[in-house]
Design a protein around this motif. Structure first.
Motif, PDB file in Angstrom:
ATOM      1  N   GLY A 182     -15.334   3.763 -16.447  1.00 47.17           N
ATOM      2  CA  GLY A 182     -16.534   3.688 -17.269  1.00 47.17           C
ATOM      3  C   GLY A 182     -16.311   3.977 -18.734  1.00 47.17           C
ATOM      4  N   ARG A 183     -15.065   4.163 -19.145  1.00 48.12           N
ATOM      5  CA  ARG A 183     -14.791   4.486 -20.551  1.00 48.12           C
ATOM      6  C   ARG A 183     -14.776   3.258 -21.446  1.00 48.12           C
ATOM      7  N   SER A 184     -14.590   2.070 -20.862  1.00 48.11           N
ATOM      8  CA  SER A 184     -14.447   0.855 -21.668  1.00 48.11           C
ATOM      9  C   SER A 184     -15.402  -0.220 -21.162  1.00 48.11           C
ATOM     10  N   TYR A 185     -16.253  -0.703 -22.061  1.00 51.56           N
ATOM     11  CA  TYR A 185     -17.192  -1.781 -21.746  1.00 51.56           C
ATOM     12  C   TYR A 185     -16.911  -2.912 -22.731  1.00 51.56           C
ATOM     13  N   LYS A 186     -15.991  -3.804 -22.346  1.00 57.55           N
ATOM     14  CA  LYS A 186     -15.490  -4.821 -23.256  1.00 57.55           C
ATOM     15  C   LYS A 186     -15.354  -6.167 -22.553  1.00 57.55           C
ATOM     16  N   THR A 187     -15.305  -7.213 -23.366  1.00 57.32           N
ATOM     17  CA  THR A 187     -14.969  -8.554 -22.897  1.00 57.32           C
ATOM     18  C   THR A 187     -14.083  -9.182 -23.951  1.00 57.32           C
ATOM     19  N   ASP A 188     -13.524 -10.353 -23.630  1.00 62.38           N
ATOM     20  CA  ASP A 188     -12.695 -11.032 -24.636  1.00 62.38           C
ATOM     21  C   ASP A 188     -13.436 -12.262 -25.144  1.00 62.38           C
ATOM     22  N   TYR A 189     -12.886 -12.889 -26.177  1.00 57.83           N
ATOM     23  CA  TYR A 189     -13.545 -14.028 -26.811  1.00 57.83           C
ATOM     24  C   TYR A 189     -13.683 -15.225 -25.871  1.00 57.83           C
ATOM     25  N   SER A 190     -12.716 -15.436 -24.987  1.00 59.52           N
ATOM     26  CA  SER A 190     -12.805 -16.600 -24.110  1.00 59.52           C
ATOM     27  C   SER A 190     -13.998 -16.466 -23.173  1.00 59.52           C
ATOM     28  N   ASN A 191     -14.182 -15.303 -22.580  1.00 59.04           N
ATOM     29  CA  ASN A 191     -15.311 -15.089 -21.674  1.00 59.04           C
ATOM     30  C   ASN A 191     -16.638 -15.047 -22.426  1.00 59.04           C
ATOM     31  N   ALA A 192     -16.656 -14.414 -23.590  1.00 57.60           N
ATOM     32  CA  ALA A 192     -17.893 -14.358 -24.381  1.00 57.60           C
ATOM     33  C   ALA A 192     -18.372 -15.762 -24.734  1.00 57.60           C
ATOM     34  N   SER A 193     -17.419 -16.647 -25.035  1.00 62.61           N
ATOM     35  CA  SER A 193     -17.790 -17.997 -25.468  1.00 62.61           C
ATOM     36  C   SER A 193     -18.415 -18.825 -24.360  1.00 62.61           C
ATOM     37  N   ARG A 194     -18.285 -18.373 -23.098  1.00 59.61           N
ATOM     38  CA  ARG A 194     -18.849 -19.117 -21.971  1.00 59.61           C
ATOM     39  C   ARG A 194     -20.184 -18.542 -21.491  1.00 59.61           C
ATOM     40  N   THR A 195     -20.732 -17.562 -22.210  1.00 69.16           N
ATOM     41  CA  THR A 195     -21.978 -16.936 -21.769  1.00 69.16           C
ATOM     42  C   THR A 195     -23.211 -17.690 -22.227  1.00 69.16           C
ATOM     43  N   GLN A 196     -23.104 -18.562 -23.221  1.00 60.91           N
ATOM     44  CA  GLN A 196     -24.213 -19.232 -23.891  1.00 60.91           C
ATOM     45  C   GLN A 196     -25.077 -18.238 -24.673  1.00 60.91           C
ATOM     46  N   LEU A 197     -24.485 -17.093 -24.978  1.00 58.61           N
ATOM     47  CA  LEU A 197     -25.141 -16.088 -25.816  1.00 58.61           C
ATOM     48  C   LEU A 197     -24.328 -15.804 -27.081  1.00 58.61           C
ATOM     49  N   PHE A 198     -23.145 -16.393 -27.171  1.00 57.13           N
ATOM     50  CA  PHE A 198     -22.190 -16.063 -28.234  1.00 57.13           C
ATOM     51  C   PHE A 198     -22.112 -17.218 -29.221  1.00 57.13           C
ATOM     52  N   ASN A 199     -22.313 -16.912 -30.494  1.00 53.94           N
ATOM     53  CA  ASN A 199     -22.193 -17.934 -31.539  1.00 53.94           C
ATOM     54  C   ASN A 199     -20.714 -18.152 -31.833  1.00 53.94           C
ATOM     55  N   PHE A 201     -19.246 -20.057 -33.843  1.00 55.94           N
ATOM     56  CA  PHE A 201     -18.903 -20.336 -35.235  1.00 55.94           C
ATOM     57  C   PHE A 201     -18.933 -19.051 -36.068  1.00 55.94           C
ATOM     58  N   GLU A 202     -19.899 -18.189 -35.778  1.00 59.09           N
ATOM     59  CA  GLU A 202     -20.005 -16.911 -36.488  1.00 59.09           C
ATOM     60  C   GLU A 202     -19.300 -15.776 -35.748  1.00 59.09           C
ATOM     61  N   LEU A 203     -18.834 -16.049 -34.511  1.00 59.48           N
ATOM     62  CA  LEU A 203     -18.051 -15.110 -33.705  1.00 59.48           C
ATOM     63  C   LEU A 203     -18.787 -13.787 -33.490  1.00 59.48           C
ATOM     64  N   ARG A 204     -20.019 -13.914 -33.001  1.00 59.63           N
ATOM     65  CA  ARG A 204     -20.829 -12.731 -32.710  1.00 59.63           C
ATOM     66  C   ARG A 204     -21.860 -13.112 -31.651  1.00 59.63           C
ATOM     67  N   TRP A 205     -22.389 -12.066 -30.975  1.00 57.72           N
ATOM     68  CA  TRP A 205     -23.534 -12.311 -30.113  1.00 57.72           C
ATOM     69  C   TRP A 205     -24.677 -12.819 -30.976  1.00 57.72           C
ATOM     70  N   ASP A 206     -25.301 -13.908 -30.553  1.00 60.90           N
ATOM     71  CA  ASP A 206     -26.348 -14.534 -31.344  1.00 60.90           C
ATOM     72  C   ASP A 206     -27.693 -13.873 -31.022  1.00 60.90           C
ATOM     73  N   ALA A 207     -28.228 -13.097 -31.958  1.00 61.94           N
ATOM     74  CA  ALA A 207     -29.455 -12.330 -31.708  1.00 61.94           C
ATOM     75  C   ALA A 207     -30.631 -13.241 -31.391  1.00 61.94           C
ATOM     76  N   ASP A 208     -30.728 -14.395 -32.060  1.00 64.66           N
ATOM     77  CA  ASP A 208     -31.852 -15.306 -31.822  1.00 64.66           C
ATOM     78  C   ASP A 208     -31.799 -15.881 -30.411  1.00 64.66           C
ATOM     79  N   ILE A 209     -30.611 -16.286 -29.971  1.00 65.04           N
ATOM     80  CA  ILE A 209     -30.483 -16.844 -28.621  1.00 65.04           C
ATOM     81  C   ILE A 209     -30.695 -15.752 -27.581  1.00 65.04           C
TER      82      ILE A 209
END
Length: 499
Positions: A182-199, A201-209
């Protein structure tokens, strides 16, 4: 130095957590795969057709396969330098941030129970906005709507989310959280990019989406480089000291990395039940106009690489259909001999749109068809058409990617069980007009994060990508014949399109 030994004298463990089960792979300091263990987990399907997995079972199996791996290999456990993880990508779950207890079962990538949520978002007129930010068409396939479904339907999830006491995401984050206590709550860019929540182009979680799906970005995992340090684990006491998890990639991305597709224009195809075709397009993103999606390959050393990706539902599944439903073969191995025995000039095509057509056609109402039967059509010809449709479908996507990226594809790196079929591999090279490279290992999705971890830890250098031995298939079909065959395929597809 680890335990008085050079890093190159040590080992890397790779955990490959897939849809059907979990594998543990052991690599020595030279990059050789020396042991594999695996364990399946239950496929939970209810009367509505919803597909789920038990997260606790997946975690228990992860520990068990590594325990078996270490026991059977007999290695000095003090010489394990680090761990890599690959995972089934879009499968989504939530858990209590404090206790680590799952909030229900994980929703498997195949499950479309969140379709109504996507329809609700589409009615808001936001589908194109989502595609332009995430690179992907709005779909219940992706975690955005799956996580929204959990928040809306699982008891207590919404309240925990409002209090900031929830974690939700993909299987990689769950394993990292559990393995690190429980010490680490992380993901990598490849998995983040497949969530449909990650921008992407701006490389961040997209707050609007995130807002469209009722998700607070603060409750999502920290996004890290794919070769970064995700935290340390001793695998619940299996190792004498904690070691770093130093490579995390979604399974298809792991395969791309393991294949050494590190430069723009390099492309791989994984042949399984379905197929994932990925092209590395480098550090500049390209939004597809030819029916494939844009995503992130990975981020290494602070630099992202983008990919174009196309997914097919029926490639190896066609061979299963020939065996189990039509009873034309008793094993996949028979398809090669039958393909060679078929009448050479028979003009038969099988278009396997059993659940519609995906990339690059995207026609969900299309139905499967056998086109071009003549008096010479028999068992061998039908089997060969089933084999050849795999190559035709992959060629469609390769050509689409080539046009999007403005790159001529001259080599296709492949992996998966059907690559053992020499007829299929030669036909693939002929129709795609590309050299087909088949590696001597089928464990590419697990090899990728192992390589990433070993490179980050200094266990090996980039010469590791030369480790795989490959069988090469050069295209040699006459241009006129190839064009006639491929145009025949395109015409067969046209007969079933509904739009």
């Amino acid at each position: 130095m680890i335990g008085g030994e050079k890093l190159s004298d040590n080992y890397i463990i790779s955990i490959d957590q897939s849809t059907q089960g979990t594998k543990a792979l052991l690599f020595d300091g030279g990059g050789s795969l020396i042991r594999r263990t695996d364990k399946p987990h239950a496929q939970i399907v209810n009367e509505k057709g919803w597909v789920s997995h038990d997260p606790e079972e997946i975690y228990r199996n992860t520990i068990q396969v590594v325990a078996t791996l270490l026991e059977e290999s007999g290695i000095d456990r003090g010489r394990v330098a680090g761990i890599g993880i690959s995972n089934q990508r879009e499968t989504s779950l939530a858990w209590d941030r404090t206790t680590g207890a799952p909030l229900g079962h994980a929703i498997v990538w195949q499950c479309a129970r969140a379709a109504d949520i996507c329809e609700r978002v589409e009615r808001l007129g936001e589908a194109e906005h989502i595609r332009r930010a995430t690179g992907m068409n709005l779909s219940p396939y992706f975690p955005a709507s799956k996580i929204a479904w959990i928040l809306e339907h699982v008891e207590g999830a919404k309240e925990k989310a409002e209090e900031g006491h929830i974690c939700h995401g993909t299987i990689d984050s769950w394993l990292i959280y559990k393995l690190t206590g429980g010490r680490s709550y992380k993901t990598d860019y490849s998995n983040a990019s497949r969530t449909q929540l990650f921008n992407i182009f701006e490389l961040r979680w997209d707050a609007d989406i995130c807002r469209l799906f009722g998700i607070d970005p603060a409750n999502l995992a920290e996004v890290c480089d794919s070769d970064s340090d995700f935290g340390e684990t001793d695998l619940e006491g299996l190792l004498p000291r904690p070691v770093p998890i130093h490579g995390v990639l979604g399974d298809s991305h792991g395969s791309l990395f393991g294949q050494g597709c590190l430069k723009p224009g390099m492309i791989k195809s994984t042949y399984g039940t379905g197929s994932s075709i990925m092209m590395n397009i480098g550090e500049a993103p390209v939004l597809s106009t030819h029916g494939v999606v844009t995503s992130l390959a990975w981020s290494m050393d602070g630099k992202v690489n983008y990919v174009l990706e196309g997914n097919l539902n029926y490639t190896g599944a066609v061979i299963t259909w020939l065996k189990d439903d039509l009873k034309l073969i008793s094993s996949p191995a028979e398809t090669e001999e039958l393909s060679r025995a078929a009448v050479r000039d028979d003009s038969l095509y099988l278009v396997p749109a059993f659940s519609g057509l995906g990339a690059p056609y995207w026609d969900s109402r299309a139905t499967a068809a056998i086109v071009g039967m003549t008096r010479t059509t028999g068992r061998a010809e039908v089997v060969r058409a089933g084999v050849e449709c795999i190559a035709y479908q992959i060629t469609d996507i390769v050509k689409a990617m080539s046009e999007d990226a403005q790159v001529k594809v001259e080599e296709l790196r492949v992996d998966g069980g059907p690559t053992r079929n020499r007829y299929l591999m030669q036909f693939q090279g002929d129709i795609a007009q590309a050299v087909v490279q088949v590696p001597d290992s089928e464990e590419l999705s697990g090899i990728g994060p192992a390589y990433a971890a070993g490179l980050a830890l200094g266990v090996w250098d980039e010469r590791i990508f030369d480790k795989l031995k490959r069988v090469t298939y050069e295209p040699h079909m006459d241009d006129t014949l190839r064009d006639r065959k491929y145009q025949g395929w395109k015409s067969a597809v046209e007969t079933i399109l509904t739009r």
